[in-house]
Design a protein around this motif. Sequence first.
Motif, PDB file in Angstrom:
ATOM      1  N   MET A 238      -3.889   5.700  -3.272  1.00  0.00           N
ATOM      2  CA  MET A 238      -3.605   6.618  -4.376  1.00  0.00           C
ATOM      3  C   MET A 238      -4.105   8.033  -4.118  1.00  0.00           C
ATOM      4  N   ASP A 239      -3.416   8.983  -4.721  1.00  0.00           N
ATOM      5  CA  ASP A 239      -3.842  10.374  -4.719  1.00  0.00           C
ATOM      6  C   ASP A 239      -5.001  10.504  -5.703  1.00  0.00           C
ATOM      7  N   PRO A 240      -6.186  10.880  -5.246  1.00  0.00           N
ATOM      8  CA  PRO A 240      -7.358  10.911  -6.132  1.00  0.00           C
ATOM      9  C   PRO A 240      -7.238  11.920  -7.271  1.00  0.00           C
ATOM     10  N   ARG A 241      -6.294  12.849  -7.180  1.00  0.00           N
ATOM     11  CA  ARG A 241      -6.129  13.822  -8.254  1.00  0.00           C
ATOM     12  C   ARG A 241      -5.447  13.226  -9.478  1.00  0.00           C
ATOM     13  N   SER A 242      -4.911  12.017  -9.324  1.00  0.00           N
ATOM     14  CA  SER A 242      -4.099  11.451 -10.402  1.00  0.00           C
ATOM     15  C   SER A 242      -4.652  10.148 -10.972  1.00  0.00           C
TER      16      SER A 242
ATOM     17  N   THR B 213       0.834  -1.203   0.000  1.00  0.00           N
ATOM     18  CA  THR B 213       0.000   0.000   0.000  1.00  0.00           C
ATOM     19  C   THR B 213       0.873   1.260   0.000  1.00  0.00           C
ATOM     20  N   VAL B 214       1.890   1.254   0.860  1.00  0.00           N
ATOM     21  CA  VAL B 214       2.819   2.396   0.911  1.00  0.00           C
ATOM     22  C   VAL B 214       3.593   2.513  -0.397  1.00  0.00           C
ATOM     23  N   ARG B 215       4.064   1.380  -0.906  1.00  0.00           N
ATOM     24  CA  ARG B 215       4.893   1.399  -2.108  1.00  0.00           C
ATOM     25  C   ARG B 215       4.120   1.879  -3.332  1.00  0.00           C
ATOM     26  N   LEU B 216       2.879   1.451  -3.492  1.00  0.00           N
ATOM     27  CA  LEU B 216       2.095   1.873  -4.651  1.00  0.00           C
ATOM     28  C   LEU B 216       1.808   3.371  -4.604  1.00  0.00           C
ATOM     29  N   GLY B 217       1.616   3.910  -3.425  1.00  0.00           N
ATOM     30  CA  GLY B 217       1.441   5.358  -3.301  1.00  0.00           C
ATOM     31  C   GLY B 217       2.687   6.098  -3.760  1.00  0.00           C
TER      32      GLY B 217
ATOM     33  N   LEU C 279       5.309   8.289 -10.971  1.00  0.00           N
ATOM     34  CA  LEU C 279       4.733   8.254 -12.325  1.00  0.00           C
ATOM     35  C   LEU C 279       4.188   9.616 -12.724  1.00  0.00           C
ATOM     36  N   HIS C 280       3.519  10.265 -11.778  1.00  0.00           N
ATOM     37  CA  HIS C 280       2.951  11.581 -12.047  1.00  0.00           C
ATOM     38  C   HIS C 280       4.053  12.585 -12.365  1.00  0.00           C
ATOM     39  N   ASP C 281       5.105  12.582 -11.561  1.00  0.00           N
ATOM     40  CA  ASP C 281       6.197  13.536 -11.763  1.00  0.00           C
ATOM     41  C   ASP C 281       6.945  13.284 -13.071  1.00  0.00           C
ATOM     42  N   MET C 282       7.023  12.012 -13.475  1.00  0.00           N
ATOM     43  CA  MET C 282       7.751  11.663 -14.700  1.00  0.00           C
ATOM     44  C   MET C 282       6.866  11.742 -15.943  1.00  0.00           C
TER      45      MET C 282
ATOM     46  N   PRO D  84      -5.799   7.705 -20.387  1.00  0.00           N
ATOM     47  CA  PRO D  84      -5.261   8.717 -19.473  1.00  0.00           C
ATOM     48  C   PRO D  84      -4.227   9.614 -20.139  1.00  0.00           C
ATOM     49  N   GLU D  85      -4.125  10.834 -19.626  1.00  0.00           N
ATOM     50  CA  GLU D  85      -3.066  11.720 -20.088  1.00  0.00           C
ATOM     51  C   GLU D  85      -1.774  11.366 -19.374  1.00  0.00           C
ATOM     52  N   LYS D  86      -0.689  11.966 -19.790  1.00  0.00           N
ATOM     53  CA  LYS D  86       0.614  11.667 -19.210  1.00  0.00           C
ATOM     54  C   LYS D  86       0.626  11.966 -17.712  1.00  0.00           C
ATOM     55  N   GLY D  87       1.147  11.017 -16.924  1.00  0.00           N
ATOM     56  CA  GLY D  87       1.225  11.180 -15.478  1.00  0.00           C
ATOM     57  C   GLY D  87      -0.028  10.765 -14.741  1.00  0.00           C
ATOM     58  N   GLN D  88      -1.055  10.308 -15.468  1.00  0.00           N
ATOM     59  CA  GLN D  88      -2.325   9.917 -14.857  1.00  0.00           C
ATOM     60  C   GLN D  88      -2.528   8.403 -14.974  1.00  0.00           C
ATOM     61  N   ILE D  89      -3.429   7.879 -14.134  1.00  0.00           N
ATOM     62  CA  ILE D  89      -3.794   6.459 -14.160  1.00  0.00           C
ATOM     63  C   ILE D  89      -5.275   6.349 -14.480  1.00  0.00           C
ATOM     64  N   ALA D  90      -5.604   5.529 -15.461  1.00  0.00           N
ATOM     65  CA  ALA D  90      -7.008   5.236 -15.773  1.00  0.00           C
ATOM     66  C   ALA D  90      -7.262   3.768 -15.462  1.00  0.00           C
ATOM     67  N   ILE D  91      -8.364   3.513 -14.762  1.00  0.00           N
ATOM     68  CA  ILE D  91      -8.755   2.150 -14.414  1.00  0.00           C
ATOM     69  C   ILE D  91     -10.064   1.832 -15.127  1.00  0.00           C
ATOM     70  N   PHE D  92     -10.064   0.810 -15.948  1.00  0.00           N
ATOM     71  CA  PHE D  92     -11.258   0.388 -16.676  1.00  0.00           C
ATOM     72  C   PHE D  92     -11.869  -0.818 -15.957  1.00  0.00           C
ATOM     73  N   ASN D  93     -13.069  -0.637 -15.427  1.00  0.00           N
ATOM     74  CA  ASN D  93     -13.829  -1.766 -14.896  1.00  0.00           C
ATOM     75  C   ASN D  93     -14.664  -2.311 -16.045  1.00  0.00           C
ATOM     76  N   ARG D  94     -14.192  -3.352 -16.652  1.00  0.00           N
ATOM     77  CA  ARG D  94     -14.630  -3.925 -17.917  1.00  0.00           C
ATOM     78  C   ARG D  94     -14.064  -3.090 -19.063  1.00  0.00           C
ATOM     79  N   SER D  95     -13.974  -3.718 -20.251  1.00  0.00           N
ATOM     80  CA  SER D  95     -13.366  -3.043 -21.380  1.00  0.00           C
ATOM     81  C   SER D  95     -13.856  -3.664 -22.677  1.00  0.00           C
ATOM     82  N   TYR D  96     -13.072  -3.428 -23.724  1.00  0.00           N
ATOM     83  CA  TYR D  96     -13.403  -3.957 -25.045  1.00  0.00           C
ATOM     84  C   TYR D  96     -13.424  -5.477 -25.049  1.00  0.00           C
ATOM     85  N   TYR D  97     -12.756  -6.136 -24.097  1.00  0.00           N
ATOM     86  CA  TYR D  97     -12.790  -7.597 -24.054  1.00  0.00           C
ATOM     87  C   TYR D  97     -14.177  -8.100 -23.645  1.00  0.00           C
ATOM     88  N   SER D  98     -14.822  -7.391 -22.748  1.00  0.00           N
ATOM     89  CA  SER D  98     -16.205  -7.758 -22.415  1.00  0.00           C
ATOM     90  C   SER D  98     -17.115  -7.591 -23.623  1.00  0.00           C
TER      91      SER D  98
END
Length: 492
Positions: A64-68, A24-28, A34-37, A96-110
């Motif tokens: 996670m930081d909800p802004r990202s 949990t700490v490490r993923l944060g 990732l955001h900074d890079m 997602p744009e650069k530095g952001q994370i997008a999470i898809f709950n289901r996708s084109y595979y569904s």
Amino acid sequence: MLEKIDLGVTIDKETYRQEKERLTVRLGELQRTLHDMGIPVLILFEGWDAAGKGTLINELLMPMDPRSFRVHNFKKQESEDEIFRPFLWRYWTKTPEKGQIAIFNRSYYSDLVYRKSIDALNMQGLMKQANEFEQALSDDGMIIFKFFVHISKKEQKRRFNKLLGNDATAWRVTPRDKKENKHYDKLYEKVNRGLELTDNDCAPWVIIEGEQKDYALIKVFSVLEKRLEKAIETVNKAPAIELKPLIHEGDMPFQSKILDGIVLDQVISEEEYQRQIKEAQKKIRLLQFELYRRIPLIVGFEGWDAGGKGGCIKRLTRNLDPRGYTVYPTASPSDLERKHHYLWRFWRDIPKNGHLGVWDRTWYGRVMVEPIEGFCTQEEFDRSYREINEFEKQLSDWGAIVIKFWLQIDQDEQLRRFTGREENPDKEWKITDEDWRNRDKWEVYKIAVDEMLLKTSTVNAPWIIVEAQNKYYARIKVLNETIAAIEKRLND
């Protein structure tokens, strides 16, 4: 793939507690790096209903930081707006744009598993599109995770019964869910085949054993940790890239001289022009009604500065129902658009079925303007032809008519038009310093245009060269070629 999975794996409570606390700490920390890079991340969660995808996503969001980050829940049943767009439209627009994370709950595979309208042949074609989508994003620097949460038929039924036994959760089990469990074995084969065909180096599938939720969570977290660390290390070790012009005068002396072979002496009198344009505009309006809610039309205009693109577009759309078309003037990308793959802003504007999208300059800036002005790397430029051809093929496979016009004039005519604009108070706004700078690079642009025409004129999206020295002739040719393309599709 699924047949090799041992669903009996577990993790003891103490190990789970320790690993969850550490991860949990490490993923944060990794998210902030990732955001900074400026590294974008896309995480797809797929799997059986009741497998625990929602729980895993909720746990993942905690550190996670909800802004990202942004979570996108894609329903099995598309909205009408989505149904009338290409297969990948609703996913491209949510990347997602650069530095952001997008999470898809289901996708084109569904979509591929649950859409009844997809037969075996279409399934293969759409899976190919999914692979191309992921490759394009990965090449652009995006890290893609694909998790399939796997449980047995027996475990799925047990979880459904548990939900049904509580009035507060019974609503979550739909008739469609029950049908999935009933036909689990048949769906299993389809799902397994799909996983095999879309398991790629750039976006590999990770099967998550979902019967013990603690084990599933730690596995997801561990996979994220290892791949993100590796991605960050790779970017840190990569040498700095200096952007510079990639095409110069004198390059490729033995290339095809397409533009040099165009004869520009075609002329139409004003009287003949007025007669033909009225007839053509009347015809194309009737054809617009034939296309409505059935066939989309995508028209792209490229050409020399002052080549007459705006005038052709005005005459093409002059008599159309304005509710059924949109003209998109393409300028330099905005700050937001530069944070996405270069095709993102064009995917965002793809018209609905039966509508017309007209682009005054297009996605071809990537292979003309950017390499000449030093706005893209050699690697980005080298893969652009493949990406553009795939993009247009996907539009064509969706059912769109795709037409691309190159408006050709010579240097003397361009100079005459530039001077005329500068001397006319009503048109001087149309001439800029950039136009004059581009004119100085005429020979360099010719090299880029010849290569572009050769490499991207396809059966699905042909280039039509318009002899635009005479504006009347150019406008009539654009209208007639558009009419011919629509009539051909309607007859087919």
